[in-house]
Design an enzyme around this catalytic site. Structure first.
Site, PDB file in Angstrom:
ATOM      1  N   ASP A  14      -4.553  10.499  -1.727  1.00  0.00           N
ATOM      2  CA  ASP A  14      -3.480  11.247  -0.852  1.00  0.00           C
ATOM      3  C   ASP A  14      -2.238  10.864  -1.704  1.00  0.00           C
ATOM      4  O   ASP A  14      -1.287  10.219  -0.958  1.00  0.00           O
ATOM      5  CB  ASP A  14      -3.455  10.762   0.645  1.00  0.00           C
ATOM      6  CG  ASP A  14      -2.850   9.243   0.983  1.00  0.00           C
ATOM      7  OD1 ASP A  14      -2.797   8.983   1.949  1.00  0.00           O
ATOM      8  OD2 ASP A  14      -3.592   8.402  -0.106  1.00  0.00           O
ATOM      9  N   ASP A  19      -1.510   5.695  -5.163  1.00  0.00           N
ATOM     10  CA  ASP A  19      -2.543   6.748  -5.690  1.00  0.00           C
ATOM     11  C   ASP A  19      -2.243   7.236  -7.038  1.00  0.00           C
ATOM     12  O   ASP A  19      -3.196   7.253  -7.832  1.00  0.00           O
ATOM     13  CB  ASP A  19      -2.668   7.896  -4.801  1.00  0.00           C
ATOM     14  CG  ASP A  19      -2.669   7.627  -3.254  1.00  0.00           C
ATOM     15  OD1 ASP A  19      -1.694   7.174  -2.742  1.00  0.00           O
ATOM     16  OD2 ASP A  19      -3.724   7.826  -2.574  1.00  0.00           O
ATOM     17  N   VAL A 128      -8.845   6.195  -1.449  1.00  0.00           N
ATOM     18  CA  VAL A 128      -7.597   5.404  -1.294  1.00  0.00           C
ATOM     19  C   VAL A 128      -6.891   6.283  -0.248  1.00  0.00           C
ATOM     20  O   VAL A 128      -5.555   5.768  -0.246  1.00  0.00           O
ATOM     21  CB  VAL A 128      -6.834   4.998  -2.382  1.00  0.00           C
ATOM     22  CG1 VAL A 128      -7.878   4.139  -3.367  1.00  0.00           C
ATOM     23  CG2 VAL A 128      -6.633   6.454  -3.483  1.00  0.00           C
ATOM     24  N   HIS A 242      -1.211  -0.870  -3.482  1.00  0.00           N
ATOM     25  CA  HIS A 242      -2.530  -0.901  -2.907  1.00  0.00           C
ATOM     26  C   HIS A 242      -3.780  -0.323  -3.549  1.00  0.00           C
ATOM     27  O   HIS A 242      -4.686  -0.854  -3.961  1.00  0.00           O
ATOM     28  CB  HIS A 242      -2.351  -0.239  -1.403  1.00  0.00           C
ATOM     29  CG  HIS A 242      -1.179  -0.600  -0.799  1.00  0.00           C
ATOM     30  ND1 HIS A 242      -1.121  -2.097   0.186  1.00  0.00           N
ATOM     31  CD2 HIS A 242       0.117  -0.271  -0.567  1.00  0.00           C
ATOM     32  CE1 HIS A 242      -0.023  -1.937   0.640  1.00  0.00           C
ATOM     33  NE2 HIS A 242       0.775  -0.940   0.388  1.00  0.00           N
ATOM     34  N   ASP A 243      -3.494   0.978  -3.937  1.00  0.00           N
ATOM     35  CA  ASP A 243      -4.807   1.828  -4.370  1.00  0.00           C
ATOM     36  C   ASP A 243      -5.218   1.390  -5.610  1.00  0.00           C
ATOM     37  O   ASP A 243      -6.451   1.481  -6.018  1.00  0.00           O
ATOM     38  CB  ASP A 243      -4.451   3.234  -4.372  1.00  0.00           C
ATOM     39  CG  ASP A 243      -3.909   3.737  -2.794  1.00  0.00           C
ATOM     40  OD1 ASP A 243      -3.437   4.793  -2.842  1.00  0.00           O
ATOM     41  OD2 ASP A 243      -4.398   3.170  -2.047  1.00  0.00           O
TER      42      ASP A 243
HETATM   43  O1  RIB Z   1      -1.433   1.287   3.779  1.00  0.00           O
HETATM   44  C1  RIB Z   1      -1.255   1.698   2.216  1.00  0.00           C
HETATM   45  C2  RIB Z   1      -2.177   2.777   1.935  1.00  0.00           C
HETATM   46  O2  RIB Z   1      -1.584   4.099   2.622  1.00  0.00           O
HETATM   47  C3  RIB Z   1      -2.067   3.468   0.498  1.00  0.00           C
HETATM   48  O3  RIB Z   1      -3.303   4.102   0.145  1.00  0.00           O
HETATM   49  C4  RIB Z   1      -0.943   4.205   0.407  1.00  0.00           C
HETATM   50  O4  RIB Z   1      -1.143   5.224  -0.623  1.00  0.00           O
HETATM   51  C5  RIB Z   1      -0.922   4.959   1.907  1.00  0.00           C
HETATM   52  O5  RIB Z   1      -2.220   6.059   1.494  1.00  0.00           O
HETATM   53 CA    CA Z   2      -3.449   6.271  -0.679  1.00  0.00          CA
END
Ligand code: RIB
Ligand code: CA
Length: 312
Positions: A14, A19, A128, A242-243
């Site tokens: 997303d 991402d 993700v 994160h992703d």
């Molecule tokens: O909480 C972090 C996640 O939420 C990540 O995947 C970020 O891109 C959002 O989608």
């Molecule tokens: Ca994401």
């Protein structure tokens, strides 16, 4: 030259600043065979996340990687977006040209089902964003379950970032997450406990700012915006990407350390909806269902990212 054994992945996402960096890492590392990108509503509406994915593909120069538009809304509840973190478009900050191609006509869920059924069982799903597409595919045809090599998920954790209990991806569609976590398919979970270690420190940001490639310049712009919103919203100085952890794991599983835990999803709690209950001491006595990543090799991780950006 020895033939690298490429890992086949479908990246469900997303975009989303992190991402986008995950797409670039997948595109820039030779051991990943990025079969397709599927998009879902999450950080922004699915029209935005699909356009963002197409724009990142242009920067990565991967016209051969198809993009399939997926579910706009969660299975049961009303969708939520994260404009506070990613901006209204889902990828504010960089200024990118309109994509020169469109998403494929086929729906992402149909693509996932069709491709897994036709496969040798050697495809990894990397999810993700909210898990709506993955859950829908499982519900559309359970015959895909034995065909999924592994599902690598960014989501959940022992603490939340959207509520005190829940992380955004799981919170947006906890019913979908329950379908996936209860599926019996091998899951590697990159929760906030892990991904908050993937911080883009000032030193990392300076190194990336020196990478004079289209991908390096894009990530530099993404991090400038992402850094500000993470400081404003969470008082976190260095934004966690994160992703990207999920792709780094697919490239080199030794980039993280995992423990085999039982994880269940709360879908009924008034205050705890979307919580991932990580049973670290197996007090439930239930069979572990998740490889829970808890430790990141920060320098190995960012080394993979910088090498990929320099290659694109
Ligand atoms: O909480 C972090 C996640 O939420 C990540 O995947 C970020 O891109 C959002 O989608
Ligand atoms: Ca994401």
């Amino acid at each position: 030259m020895n033939d690298i054994i490429k890992r086949k992945i479908i990246l469900d996402c997303d975009p989303g600043h992190d991402d986008a960096i995950a797409i670039l890492l997948a595109a820039g590392n030779p051991s990943i065979d990025l079969l397709a990108i599927t998009t879902v509503g999450g950080n922004a509406g699915v029209t935005h996340t699909t356009r963002n994915a197409l724009q990142v593909c242009e920067v990565a120069n991967i016209p051969h990687v198809p993009v399939y538009r997926g579910c706009s809304d969660p299975l049961v509840r009303k969708g939520e977006t994260a404009a506070e973190i990613h901006g209204e478009s889902g990828m504010e900050g960089p200024v990118l040209p309109e994509p020169t191609r469109s998403a494929e006509k086929e729906h992402a869920v149909d693509y996932i089902v069709r491709t897994l059924l036709a496969s040798e069982g050697d495809i990894t799903l990397v999810a993700v964003g909210p898990l709506t597409n993955i859950a829908m595919a499982m519900r559309k045809d359970a015959a895909i379950l034995p065909k999924i090599k592994e599902i690598v998920i960014m989501g959940g954790g022992t603490f939340g970032n959207w509520t005190p209990a829940a992380e955004f991806n799981i919170y947006v569609d906890a019913e979908a997450a329950k379908v996936v976590f209860d599926s019996g398919v091998p899951i590697v979970m990159m929760g906030l406990d892990l991904t908050h270690q993937a911080s883009a420190t000032g030193e990392v940001a300076e190194q990336i700012a020196q990478i004079d490639t289209p991908a390096g310049r894009l990530v530099n712009d993404l991090l400038i915006f992402f850094r500000k919103t993470y400081q404003d919203m969470f008082d976190i100085a260095d934004p966690p990407v994160h992703d990207v952890c999920c792709i780094a794991y697919c490239i080199d599983p030794t980039v993280v350390e995992c423990k085999h835990y039982r994880v269940d999803i709360e879908t009924k709690g008034e205050l705890t909806y979307g919580m991932t209950l990580v049973d670290r001491h197996n007090v439930t006595g239930l069979a572990p269902n998740v490889q829970f990543a808890y430790k990141l090799d920060h320098s190995k991780f960012w080394g993979l990212v910088k090498d990929a950006l320099a290659a694109l």
